[in-house]
Write a protein that holds these residues in place. Structure first.
Motif, PDB file in Angstrom:
ATOM      1  N   GLU B  52      44.689  27.123  49.993  1.00 56.17           N
ATOM      2  CA  GLU B  52      45.573  27.054  48.799  1.00 56.17           C
ATOM      3  C   GLU B  52      45.030  26.281  47.386  1.00 56.17           C
ATOM      4  O   GLU B  52      44.992  26.516  46.410  1.00 56.17           O
ATOM      5  CB  GLU B  52      47.183  26.918  48.943  1.00 56.17           C
ATOM      6  N   ASP B  59      40.138  28.829  40.967  1.00 53.85           N
ATOM      7  CA  ASP B  59      40.516  29.946  40.293  1.00 53.85           C
ATOM      8  C   ASP B  59      40.828  29.167  38.742  1.00 53.85           C
ATOM      9  O   ASP B  59      40.361  30.046  37.729  1.00 53.85           O
ATOM     10  CB  ASP B  59      41.974  30.507  40.754  1.00 53.85           C
ATOM     11  N   LYS B  63      38.603  31.093  35.415  1.00 52.97           N
ATOM     12  CA  LYS B  63      39.178  31.437  34.528  1.00 52.97           C
ATOM     13  C   LYS B  63      38.826  30.549  33.096  1.00 52.97           C
ATOM     14  O   LYS B  63      38.783  31.319  32.045  1.00 52.97           O
ATOM     15  CB  LYS B  63      40.875  31.148  34.409  1.00 52.97           C
ATOM     16  N   LYS B  68      38.520  37.190  34.876  1.00 51.00           N
ATOM     17  CA  LYS B  68      39.835  37.626  35.168  1.00 51.00           C
ATOM     18  C   LYS B  68      39.911  38.175  36.676  1.00 51.00           C
ATOM     19  O   LYS B  68      38.970  38.825  37.193  1.00 51.00           O
ATOM     20  CB  LYS B  68      40.356  38.749  34.170  1.00 51.00           C
ATOM     21  N   ASN B  69      40.968  38.075  37.201  1.00 47.53           N
ATOM     22  CA  ASN B  69      41.346  38.452  38.533  1.00 47.53           C
ATOM     23  C   ASN B  69      41.826  40.033  38.441  1.00 47.53           C
ATOM     24  O   ASN B  69      42.566  40.466  37.821  1.00 47.53           O
ATOM     25  CB  ASN B  69      42.324  37.704  39.559  1.00 47.53           C
ATOM     26  N   VAL B  70      41.244  40.896  39.560  1.00 45.51           N
ATOM     27  CA  VAL B  70      41.706  42.065  39.878  1.00 45.51           C
ATOM     28  C   VAL B  70      41.687  42.369  41.274  1.00 45.51           C
ATOM     29  O   VAL B  70      41.790  41.439  42.108  1.00 45.51           O
ATOM     30  CB  VAL B  70      40.786  43.195  39.245  1.00 45.51           C
ATOM     31  N   TYR B  71      42.393  43.431  41.899  1.00 48.21           N
ATOM     32  CA  TYR B  71      42.445  43.910  43.044  1.00 48.21           C
ATOM     33  C   TYR B  71      41.990  44.999  43.385  1.00 48.21           C
ATOM     34  O   TYR B  71      42.512  46.060  42.709  1.00 48.21           O
ATOM     35  CB  TYR B  71      43.887  43.552  43.698  1.00 48.21           C
ATOM     36  N   MET B  72      40.894  45.307  44.262  1.00 46.49           N
ATOM     37  CA  MET B  72      40.247  46.697  44.575  1.00 46.49           C
ATOM     38  C   MET B  72      40.897  47.073  46.067  1.00 46.49           C
ATOM     39  O   MET B  72      41.235  46.281  46.882  1.00 46.49           O
ATOM     40  CB  MET B  72      38.617  46.502  44.788  1.00 46.49           C
ATOM     41  N   ASP B 133      32.184  47.195  25.793  1.00 42.49           N
ATOM     42  CA  ASP B 133      33.046  46.768  27.160  1.00 42.49           C
ATOM     43  C   ASP B 133      32.195  45.855  28.056  1.00 42.49           C
ATOM     44  O   ASP B 133      32.787  45.796  29.223  1.00 42.49           O
ATOM     45  CB  ASP B 133      32.814  48.335  27.804  1.00 42.49           C
ATOM     46  N   TRP B 141      40.634  37.776  44.978  1.00 36.74           N
ATOM     47  CA  TRP B 141      40.925  36.826  46.127  1.00 36.74           C
ATOM     48  C   TRP B 141      41.400  37.940  47.230  1.00 36.74           C
ATOM     49  O   TRP B 141      42.126  38.416  47.214  1.00 36.74           O
ATOM     50  CB  TRP B 141      41.897  35.764  45.822  1.00 36.74           C
TER      51      TRP B 141
END
Lengths: 477, 477
Positions: B52, B59, B63, B68-72, B133, B141
């Motif tokens: 953690e 993190d 940033k 930027k964070n995403v989730y796939m 774009d 993560w």
């Protein structure tokens, strides 16, 4: 430009088609998109940022109660999943199975975790020997998989993100206290941070979690009058402990079974935020959860000094999450975009405003415009964000209360389901037959037996036999 | 008591058996344990807390560079994995396949992600239309799965936690700059926060990532002289873009392929922390990453005032992560436990210390004891934690430098591998034949071609042909 076209098309109005409105908001606010993986979604940056804020705030609250984070494997061997009878019956039909690994068939197939009770039990069996090892207060942040046939963004997908807390205690009383403590924590979080009022209560046996003795829930009402289960907390008693052999030596030197709980919240909460607060201009986010709280839109930004002043004000507002929209789009375009993305407060400032040492603040939630002096803008922004947060909760509570109907007999009940979208409060005899009948005939399900019981009548709304509890009913997501 | 026994047994010394020492530390410092899921580990609270802290700090740094964070989704359909030829060859042999879901065989089998390039490409293909774009700077993560045959805690397991960044750029130059930027970010993080010095360099073609044009790496040296690859950053050029059809319309109105990168760090870093800093008393954590930085051990804690004072000092030290060990164990026991868990600083205080308005600070890294006045304890603790952080890095750097050997010919090389654990610097002709021969005959692999090249000689250490680059070689985890 492709990007322009995307936003200029208006979204469907919620009165016309709520489901389509929801899908439009989700897409145009750039929260998620579908992937090539059937039934699974992609959390885009703006959607994931909301989840990060939810995580951050929930995690802080968990840790304040002594909970620690861990991480368990994502796979569950078939034999482990089968250890607790009710649990496997509940989950086996909707899991995904891994059968090959490293070019070889597996000796034992493994499912991708739909939830991790069995893994935590397997862990606690080894960790817990003595009363000194209790309580165990663990949580994990992860994704889980449930093979749903129909999916909807944030509300139901084959993979979703959540947290799952799992605790083990020496006594039944401690386990019950923890189950309720976490439900209260959830309710406080959802009300204080997401500005969504909830009903706290207990699920009927029919609706409880597979393997639980008792499931507590918080239920929220969406704008279209449907209910959304927004967080659950389960007391397992010693059922799992007996199935997995989790015992400890107590102070009296006797071997005893532990008592367990689990509790979870998911990315459904993002769906709740959209459907409770959104309007026909798009998303509306409560300030405490909004990734961007304030959007500064410079007007006539090419005039000397305008952009500089905008960034200067951003600095002044460093206690808040502020963005300056200095893109080369028109101000009107930027206003719509900020509205679509649900940013709680907009600051408009052009050359004349700057000359007059002022700016115009525009509230996303009700459109109100307030002209403020730049000298006190930080104080006024802080006040306004607080007011918005408070009034969004009040507005949602009013909507819920005005969409809650009392039904004293079955005709009233059926009329309410057909004509009055929202919660229905009605008495129940406690028999699953009535619950099944109501569901079959009206599509309304029992949401919970609220902790705050009211005596509406003496008899069950369905069968007329003596009533045991008041129940909240409703159509649900 | 079971718990007592666990710690009282001494751990194996690292000189006797480094592998066993490592396993002992991992277990006795309570960082992880094995599960019923073969090859997968459980991150226990103390192990996960280190992760953690790593996440939090990385993190923040990501940033700050616009990521930027995403989730796939966690699944990749077989056809998607196969889209890029080199990539599928590299990963297909070690994936786990899901073949059934919801009681039905799947129409197309899906693997659990071993890495997510293919998913991000599939996403970018739809997201990217115009030069407006770009760039796309995403990170996620998550956990990934690689079906390893042999596993070791934190270093190699079938499921591990990591972050994976994936970016798309308009030009080759931008992609190369981002690849190097992230490698530098990794190196700075590992040195500044984990106190581990690293060699920055480029992987040979043999060792690069499946599908990459270039792989950059940071390589660290463990206490036993083996190398550990600690973070990698890949430039894909437009190879994936061509395989997936990711094109954008540029300002000149022409359709062009994007250039992509990816970069990742994993829970291996916890293994590196253990093997770089640990000693025969257990774990030693650098202050900046330690979940608990200071452990206050009250001596004769039943005497009136002792525990009160301990908690008072904890309040005084509220800028640090402090724990008071008020359990009913003996002080000596508590000392060993704090040492095993690697807490950087211990504060011992008994009735006599309190009477003299002082306490004894004991450094975990070198055992030094310093008596300080309670009036200035917050300042002294802050100074000491900084000193410990700095000296741990220096110590690790000295160890690495004194375990780095120059080999000018193949005899020297073989002697170094056999007798001088550590890095070997040697010239290389650039042909994979020599790399293969060295690996086969000595088990040493090429770690990287360092950015800081040195001219050690004119010829390849293996074949004697003209040298093209200096390479760091070594046995590796």
């Amino acid at each position: 430009m492709a990007e322009d076209k995307k936003l200029v098309e208006a979204i469907t109005s919620m009165e016309e088609d709520f489901a389509q409105w929801y899908t439009d908001v989700v897409k145009k606010a750039d929260l998620m998109c579908y992937s090539s993986v059937k039934g699974c979604m992609i959390f885009k940056p703006d959607g994931y940022a909301i989840w990060e804020n939810i995580q951050h705030e929930l995690d802080r609250r968990f840790k304040a109660t002594g909970v620690k984070n861990v991480y368990m494997p994502m796979f569950i061997p078939e034999s482990l999943l089968q250890r607790e009878k009710d649990h496997v019956e509940g989950f086996a039909p909707e899991v995904a199975w891994v059968t090959e690994g490293g070019l070889q068939p597996l000796q034992e197939k493994m499912c991708v975790r739909p939830t991790s009770e069995t893994l935590f039990c397997d862990y606690y069996k080894n960790e817990i020997q003595s009363y000194r090892d209790l309580p165990q207060l663990c949580n994990q942040w992860c994704s889980v998989v449930r093979w749903e046939k129909e999916t909807r963004p944030f509300l139901r997908s084959r993979e979703f993100l959540w947290q799952e807390g799992h605790t083990a205690h020496a006594t039944a009383e401690e386990a019950e206290a923890r189950t309720q403590q976490m439900l209260n924590l959830y309710a406080d979080f959802v009300e204080e941070v997401l500005a969504i009022p909830v009903i706290k209560g207990r699920k009927t046996d029919k609706e409880k979690f597979a393997g639980a003795e008792a499931t507590y829930t918080i239920e929220a009402l969406m704008h279209d009058g449907k209910a959304l289960q927004s967080g659950t907390s389960h007391n397992f008693g010693d059922g799992f402990a007996k199935a997995f052999g989790i015992q400890y030596t107590d102070k009296d030197n006797k071997l005893k079974y532990v008592h367990q709980t689990s509790w979870g919240m998911t990315t459904r909460l993002i769906g709740a935020l959209i459907m409770v607060h959104g309007d026909n201009s798009g998303l509306v986010l409560p300030p405490r959860i909004a990734p961007v709280q304030v959007c500064i839109v410079p007007v006539m930004q090419k005039k000397p000094g305008v952009l500089d002043k905008a960034f200067e004000i951003k600095e002044v507002l460093s206690n808040f999450r502020v963005k300056v929209d200095d893109s080369d789009k028109s101000p009107g375009w930027k206003f719509s975009e900020q509205e679509m993305r649900g940013i709680p407060l907009r600051i408009e400032m052009g050359p004349r405003d700057i000359e007059a040492n002022q700016a115009v603040l525009v509230r996303r939630d009700n459109g109100e415009k307030i002209t403020v002096s730049l000298d006190e803008i930080d104080v006024r922004v802080g006040e306004l964000l607080e007011i918005i947060q408070k009034e969004m909760l009040e507005r949602a509570r009013k909507h819920r209360d005005s969409h809650t109907t009392v039904a004293l007999n079955y005709d009233e009940f059926k009329d309410a389901v057909a004509n009055k979208p929202g919660f229905i409060k009605a008495m129940w005899c406690g028999n699953q037959e009535c619950e099944d009948k109501i569901k079959e005939e009206t599509t309304a399900t029992s949401r919970c037996m609220p902790f705050e019981q009211e005596h509406l009548s003496d008899v069950c709304v369905c069968c007329g036999r003596p009533a045991k509890a008041m129940v909240y009913w409703g159509k649900a997501y």
